[in-house]
Design a protein around this motif. Sequence first.
Motif, PDB file in Angstrom:
ATOM      1  N   GLU A 181      99.111  23.899 -92.716  1.00 36.96           N
ATOM      2  CA  GLU A 181      98.388  25.162 -92.811  1.00 36.96           C
ATOM      3  C   GLU A 181      98.825  25.929 -94.061  1.00 36.96           C
ATOM      4  O   GLU A 181      98.024  26.572 -94.739  1.00 36.96           O
ATOM      5  CB  GLU A 181      98.637  25.995 -91.548  1.00 36.96           C
ATOM      6  CG  GLU A 181      97.922  27.331 -91.603  1.00 36.96           C
ATOM      7  CD  GLU A 181      97.915  28.065 -90.266  1.00 36.96           C
ATOM      8  OE1 GLU A 181      98.206  27.451 -89.234  1.00 36.96           O
ATOM      9  OE2 GLU A 181      97.616  29.279 -90.287  1.00 36.96           O
TER      10      GLU A 181
ATOM     11  N   VAL B 191      97.011  24.699 -96.995  1.00 35.57           N
ATOM     12  CA  VAL B 191      95.614  25.159 -96.962  1.00 35.57           C
ATOM     13  C   VAL B 191      95.544  26.607 -97.456  1.00 35.57           C
ATOM     14  O   VAL B 191      94.717  26.958 -98.305  1.00 35.57           O
ATOM     15  CB  VAL B 191      95.037  25.040 -95.527  1.00 35.57           C
ATOM     16  CG1 VAL B 191      93.680  25.722 -95.433  1.00 35.57           C
ATOM     17  CG2 VAL B 191      94.925  23.578 -95.110  1.00 35.57           C
ATOM     18  N   LEU B 192      96.452  27.423 -96.931  1.00 37.83           N
ATOM     19  CA  LEU B 192      96.429  28.833 -97.334  1.00 37.83           C
ATOM     20  C   LEU B 192      96.763  28.994 -98.816  1.00 37.83           C
ATOM     21  O   LEU B 192      96.183  29.833 -99.511  1.00 37.83           O
ATOM     22  CB  LEU B 192      97.407  29.646 -96.469  1.00 37.83           C
ATOM     23  CG  LEU B 192      96.968  29.804 -94.995  1.00 37.83           C
ATOM     24  CD1 LEU B 192      98.047  30.494 -94.187  1.00 37.83           C
ATOM     25  CD2 LEU B 192      95.642  30.563 -94.880  1.00 37.83           C
TER      26      LEU B 192
ATOM     27  N   VAL C 157      91.133  35.283 -94.110  1.00 36.59           N
ATOM     28  CA  VAL C 157      91.105  33.900 -93.600  1.00 36.59           C
ATOM     29  C   VAL C 157      91.680  33.870 -92.189  1.00 36.59           C
ATOM     30  O   VAL C 157      92.723  34.464 -91.930  1.00 36.59           O
ATOM     31  CB  VAL C 157      91.926  32.970 -94.520  1.00 36.59           C
ATOM     32  CG1 VAL C 157      91.953  31.550 -93.957  1.00 36.59           C
ATOM     33  CG2 VAL C 157      91.361  32.983 -95.921  1.00 36.59           C
TER      34      VAL C 157
ATOM     35  N   VAL D 168      92.673  28.721 -88.947  1.00 32.80           N
ATOM     36  CA  VAL D 168      92.819  27.421 -89.631  1.00 32.80           C
ATOM     37  C   VAL D 168      93.129  26.353 -88.579  1.00 32.80           C
ATOM     38  O   VAL D 168      94.075  26.474 -87.818  1.00 32.80           O
ATOM     39  CB  VAL D 168      93.948  27.469 -90.677  1.00 32.80           C
ATOM     40  CG1 VAL D 168      94.143  26.097 -91.323  1.00 32.80           C
ATOM     41  CG2 VAL D 168      93.660  28.518 -91.732  1.00 32.80           C
TER      42      VAL D 168
ATOM     43  N   VAL E 118      89.860  19.929 -91.997  1.00 31.58           N
ATOM     44  CA  VAL E 118      90.328  21.306 -91.913  1.00 31.58           C
ATOM     45  C   VAL E 118      89.119  22.205 -91.673  1.00 31.58           C
ATOM     46  O   VAL E 118      88.074  22.029 -92.298  1.00 31.58           O
ATOM     47  CB  VAL E 118      91.003  21.718 -93.245  1.00 31.58           C
ATOM     48  CG1 VAL E 118      91.465  23.169 -93.184  1.00 31.58           C
ATOM     49  CG2 VAL E 118      92.170  20.797 -93.552  1.00 31.58           C
ATOM     50  N   SER E 119      89.276  23.145 -90.749  1.00 29.82           N
ATOM     51  CA  SER E 119      88.226  24.152 -90.630  1.00 29.82           C
ATOM     52  C   SER E 119      88.876  25.528 -90.580  1.00 29.82           C
ATOM     53  O   SER E 119      90.016  25.663 -90.137  1.00 29.82           O
ATOM     54  CB  SER E 119      87.359  23.914 -89.400  1.00 29.82           C
ATOM     55  OG  SER E 119      88.135  24.058 -88.242  1.00 29.82           O
ATOM     56  N   CYS E 120      88.182  26.498 -91.083  1.00 23.25           N
ATOM     57  CA  CYS E 120      88.679  27.864 -90.984  1.00 23.25           C
ATOM     58  C   CYS E 120      87.517  28.830 -91.197  1.00 23.25           C
ATOM     59  O   CYS E 120      86.407  28.425 -91.537  1.00 23.25           O
ATOM     60  CB  CYS E 120      89.788  28.127 -91.994  1.00 23.25           C
ATOM     61  SG  CYS E 120      89.232  28.158 -93.682  1.00 23.25           S
TER      62      CYS E 120
ATOM     63  N   VAL F 272      89.741  23.525-100.404  1.00 21.59           N
ATOM     64  CA  VAL F 272      90.468  22.838 -99.324  1.00 21.59           C
ATOM     65  C   VAL F 272      90.219  21.332 -99.398  1.00 21.59           C
ATOM     66  O   VAL F 272      91.139  20.526 -99.253  1.00 21.59           O
ATOM     67  CB  VAL F 272      90.044  23.400 -97.943  1.00 21.59           C
ATOM     68  CG1 VAL F 272      90.735  22.641 -96.831  1.00 21.59           C
ATOM     69  CG2 VAL F 272      90.386  24.885 -97.853  1.00 21.59           C
TER      70      VAL F 272
ATOM     71  N   ALA G 168      86.330  19.305 -95.005  1.00 24.80           N
ATOM     72  CA  ALA G 168      86.653  20.705 -94.716  1.00 24.80           C
ATOM     73  C   ALA G 168      85.378  21.442 -94.348  1.00 24.80           C
ATOM     74  O   ALA G 168      84.307  21.160 -94.894  1.00 24.80           O
ATOM     75  CB  ALA G 168      87.292  21.360 -95.933  1.00 24.80           C
TER      76      ALA G 168
ATOM     77  N   VAL H  51      84.292  25.414 -93.896  1.00 25.13           N
ATOM     78  CA  VAL H  51      84.653  26.833 -93.938  1.00 25.13           C
ATOM     79  C   VAL H  51      83.416  27.616 -93.519  1.00 25.13           C
ATOM     80  O   VAL H  51      82.315  27.358 -94.009  1.00 25.13           O
ATOM     81  CB  VAL H  51      85.113  27.244 -95.355  1.00 25.13           C
ATOM     82  CG1 VAL H  51      85.375  28.740 -95.416  1.00 25.13           C
ATOM     83  CG2 VAL H  51      86.368  26.473 -95.754  1.00 25.13           C
TER      84      VAL H  51
END
Length: 369
Positions: free
Chosen positions: A6, A9-10, A31, A34, A41-43, A66, A75, A77
């Motif tokens: 994570e 990702v951030l 954001v 996550v 990855v999803s956020c 991402v 990913a 988003v």
Amino acid sequence: MAEVTEKQVLAALKAIIDPDRKADIVSLGMVSGVVIRNDHVSCAIQVTPERGPHMEPLRKAAEDAVKALDGVKGATVVLTAERDVHGGPKGGHAHPQPAETAPLLPHVKSIIAVASGKGGVGKSTTATNLALALSQMGLKVGLFDADIYGPSMPRMLGIEGDPVSPDGQTLLPMENYGIKCMSIGFLVPEDSPIIWRGPMVMGALQQLLRDVRWGELDVMVIDMPPGTGDTQLTMSQTVPLTGAVIVSTPQDIALLDARKGLNMFRKVDVPVLGIVENMSYYICPQCNHEAHIFGHGGAKAEAARLECDFLGEIPLDIEIRETSDRGEPIVISKPTSPHAKAYRQIAEKVWEKAQAIIASRKGPKISFE
Ligand code: ADP
């Protein structure tokens, strides 16, 4: 290759600058949620509703950032429009809101997605009768209509009127035939189609799931939007699904539509409980003759080939259409009919499998000394 974290990702998302507020989206506290599963990855990026339509480039840039990370296969988003984007209640420090990070549906013991490779195969009819059959087994059941492009639950369950919000924040689910139900169809009139922008869909669905007072449920059945695109993928990643049921007609199985659905769930590690073949054969209302218009038994063979269970078959029968279209699904209106029995058998299999999955997640009870 080690799974992406994570933190990584951030860090990648810190490169994305909100053009209006001239700071990066992570520092701005935009954001949330996550989720990293199987190298996907999803956020979500929170924006105010009025900015939503202009934020697509930012969403895309975040998704690309991402995706570019080592160890990330895909990913998703999404943009969500929240009430208070700026953090604390009095405009204090930006920090993630607890409601956003809390797990979805904590009081729901199992969640079953009903999906299809394409529209019109009888997914909603199957989801409804399955939910009602589960309820007849004595379970506390919720039915969530995530098919926002063509919400059909108000009609299929024969529910009219608007959901009530006792506190202006949460909604009480609608109820009929002993099950709880929520659908975007209750909130917008049938004749005013909403033009959904892809990224807004997930925000709307998540908010509906969170803001409804479902209470304690043994099982929630989700009528998924048809198809296997980004919405379905994100939904499968963000909602803690116990498993998925794929509905297909005999000819779609041949055309591989069901296989797409299967692959999508496998990709995000959601167990596929099996395939239901709908409109499997035709029963003539005049003479009760069974006609196998699209061939028959193909799904069973195909399911075996795809290493996936076959849950049962439902014929193409005018009674099934009429009962669900008038809001009295066959499991309720003709409980002793062979079709109602077929739905109940499917429900029993689904429940058995869901229980097994839940038990296996809790870990074995046997200890070795
Ligand atoms: P989907 O959710 O896949 O778009 P629906 O469940 O809305 O499909 O079904 C589409 C139409 O087909 C509806 O009018 C429904 O009543 C009808 N239908 C679904 N399954 C059957 C069946 N087994 N026999 C007859 N009609 C059916």
